[in-house]
Design an enzyme around this catalytic site. Structure first.
Site, PDB file in Angstrom:
ATOM      1  N   CYS A  17      65.581  19.442  31.938  1.00  0.00           N
ATOM      2  CA  CYS A  17      65.203  20.776  32.420  1.00  0.00           C
ATOM      3  C   CYS A  17      63.657  21.365  31.955  1.00  0.00           C
ATOM      4  O   CYS A  17      63.498  20.903  31.001  1.00  0.00           O
ATOM      5  CB  CYS A  17      66.311  21.808  31.820  1.00  0.00           C
ATOM      6  SG  CYS A  17      65.697  23.428  31.730  1.00  0.00           S
ATOM      7  N   ASP A  67      59.395  28.388  39.041  1.00  0.00           N
ATOM      8  CA  ASP A  67      60.346  27.971  38.184  1.00  0.00           C
ATOM      9  C   ASP A  67      61.208  29.436  37.877  1.00  0.00           C
ATOM     10  O   ASP A  67      60.756  30.425  38.188  1.00  0.00           O
ATOM     11  CB  ASP A  67      59.825  27.265  36.912  1.00  0.00           C
ATOM     12  CG  ASP A  67      61.110  26.947  36.073  1.00  0.00           C
ATOM     13  OD1 ASP A  67      61.997  26.529  36.238  1.00  0.00           O
ATOM     14  OD2 ASP A  67      61.003  27.450  34.655  1.00  0.00           O
ATOM     15  N   SER A  68      62.389  29.056  37.253  1.00  0.00           N
ATOM     16  CA  SER A  68      63.221  30.335  36.893  1.00  0.00           C
ATOM     17  C   SER A  68      62.414  31.177  35.723  1.00  0.00           C
ATOM     18  O   SER A  68      62.822  32.255  35.479  1.00  0.00           O
ATOM     19  CB  SER A  68      64.502  30.093  36.395  1.00  0.00           C
ATOM     20  OG  SER A  68      64.456  29.193  35.347  1.00  0.00           O
ATOM     21  N   HIS A  76      62.437  23.525  30.982  1.00  0.00           N
ATOM     22  CA  HIS A  76      62.321  24.497  29.864  1.00  0.00           C
ATOM     23  C   HIS A  76      62.232  23.389  28.447  1.00  0.00           C
ATOM     24  O   HIS A  76      61.578  23.807  27.392  1.00  0.00           O
ATOM     25  CB  HIS A  76      63.448  25.500  29.549  1.00  0.00           C
ATOM     26  CG  HIS A  76      63.081  26.499  30.439  1.00  0.00           C
ATOM     27  ND1 HIS A  76      63.384  26.636  31.831  1.00  0.00           N
ATOM     28  CD2 HIS A  76      62.911  27.786  30.199  1.00  0.00           C
ATOM     29  CE1 HIS A  76      63.098  27.789  32.187  1.00  0.00           C
ATOM     30  NE2 HIS A  76      62.561  28.697  31.160  1.00  0.00           N
ATOM     31  N   CYS A 130      61.364  23.159  38.830  1.00  0.00           N
ATOM     32  CA  CYS A 130      62.873  23.410  38.155  1.00  0.00           C
ATOM     33  C   CYS A 130      63.754  22.300  38.804  1.00  0.00           C
ATOM     34  O   CYS A 130      63.930  22.197  39.760  1.00  0.00           O
ATOM     35  CB  CYS A 130      63.131  24.858  38.525  1.00  0.00           C
ATOM     36  SG  CYS A 130      64.834  25.413  38.494  1.00  0.00           S
ATOM     37  N   GLU A 140      63.453  31.547  26.842  1.00  0.00           N
ATOM     38  CA  GLU A 140      62.614  32.723  27.466  1.00  0.00           C
ATOM     39  C   GLU A 140      62.410  33.938  26.338  1.00  0.00           C
ATOM     40  O   GLU A 140      61.676  34.683  26.636  1.00  0.00           O
ATOM     41  CB  GLU A 140      63.521  33.196  28.655  1.00  0.00           C
ATOM     42  CG  GLU A 140      63.520  32.370  29.672  1.00  0.00           C
ATOM     43  CD  GLU A 140      62.201  32.356  30.464  1.00  0.00           C
ATOM     44  OE1 GLU A 140      61.559  33.356  30.728  1.00  0.00           O
ATOM     45  OE2 GLU A 140      61.729  31.266  30.790  1.00  0.00           O
TER      46      GLU A 140
HETATM   47  N1  DGL Z   1      63.752  25.130  34.388  1.00  0.00           N
HETATM   48  C1  DGL Z   1      64.784  24.913  34.785  1.00  0.00           C
HETATM   49  C2  DGL Z   1      65.228  23.752  35.432  1.00  0.00           C
HETATM   50  O1  DGL Z   1      64.424  22.638  34.969  1.00  0.00           O
HETATM   51  C3  DGL Z   1      65.714  26.189  34.864  1.00  0.00           C
HETATM   52  C4  DGL Z   1      66.445  26.454  34.163  1.00  0.00           C
HETATM   53  C5  DGL Z   1      67.336  27.755  34.268  1.00  0.00           C
HETATM   54  O2  DGL Z   1      66.908  28.685  34.800  1.00  0.00           O
HETATM   55  O3  DGL Z   1      68.724  27.741  33.862  1.00  0.00           O
HETATM   56  O4  DGL Z   1      66.436  23.397  35.389  1.00  0.00           O
END
Ligand code: DGL
Length: 256
Positions: free
Chosen positions: A183, A10-11, A185, A73, A151
């Site tokens: 997302c 993931d990011s 996150h 992600c 984050e």
């Molecule tokens: N967790 C990610 C997602 O599901 C990436 C969010 C990001 O880096 O902007 O989209």
């Protein structure tokens, strides 16, 4: 049996929500998690940039010997899962906003989707929305700024609630009864989201569905592991503060 690890990327820390579902459903699998937090957030990057980063992350995990890659992600999945599948022989699992269950179960005919700009603008998201939502109303909001806060360890409190209120108010006014967290996150701020939403709104995320799909694919491809003491290794390239905040001490975090 195949005791090679499952690779997840993931990011940042969003994919930990997926990691936990996979760990629960597949307790005998080794797992390697890669957080590309140096390049976070992905949500405002263009398709080409997201593709380059996703290719790099996948290659990195494959060099570690992973037998399957989970793209934890939504932004990376919706922008490049088919490209990744074409680029490597290894099976890839992706995560997409849970639009189908929301569209199927809505009673008010209105559903909310909170996701990144990259996800909402992707072709895959458009195709899925058109497939399931021709007769219902989707209120989409780009949760710009949320990933940065998460984050940075801000999961609750007035700052994040104020930002959430901006995104969720128009959805509440439109009488949504399902909110799709598009997302990985966002489940980490579920408590803050619940504080704002009326009780009748159901929150949907995709962690369990991704874990079930991962299990199905490793069975179908004869890749089932049987590690009595499975190992979980976490790697990040932009500092380990965010991972440290959400993982317990017994997990090993490596900075690269
Ligand atoms: N967790 C990610 C997602 O599901 C990436 C969010 C990001 O880096 O902007 O989209």
């Amino acid at each position: 049996m195949n005791n090679a690890p499952i690779g997840i990327f993931d990011s940042g820390i969003g994919g930990i929500t997926i990691f936990k579902s996979i760990q629960k459903l597949l307790p005998k699998e080794n797992i390697i998690y890669f957080s590309d937090n140096l390049n976070s957030p992905y949500g405002n990057k263009n398709k080409k940039e997201i593709q380059i980063l996703s290719l790099k992350n996948s290659e990195w995990l494959l060099n570690k010997g992973c037998k399957i890659i989970v793209v934890a992600c939504n932004t990376a999945t919706t922008n490049c899962i088919s490209m990744l599948r074409k680029s490597f022989k290894t099976p890839f699992i992706g995560v997409e906003p849970a639009i189908k269950p929301a569209a199927t179960n809505t009673r008010t005919g209105n559903i909310g989707v909170l996701a990144t700009k990259g996800t909402l603008n992707s072709n895959l998201f458009e195709i899925t929305s058109n497939d399931y939502c021709s007769k219902i109303n989707i209120i989409e909001k780009n949760g710009d700024g949320l990933v940065d806060m998460i984050e940075n360890g801000i999961l609750n409190g007035t700052e994040i609630e104020k930002l959430l209120l901006k995104f969720l108010s128009p959805m509440i006014k439109s009488n949504i009864d399902h909110l799709v967290l598009g997302c990985t996150h966002y489940p980490l701020i579920n408590d803050s989201i619940e504080k704002i939403l009326p009780n009748n709104v159901k929150i949907l995320e995709s962690g369990e569905a991704v874990a079930k799909q991962t299990k199905k694919i490793i069975i179908d491809k004869n890749l089932v592991g049987n590690n009595k003491n499975p190992t979980y290794n976490f790697y990040c390239n932009g500092g380990d503060n965010s991972l440290k905040k959400i993982l317990t001490n017994n997990f090993k975090i490596n900075t690269i």
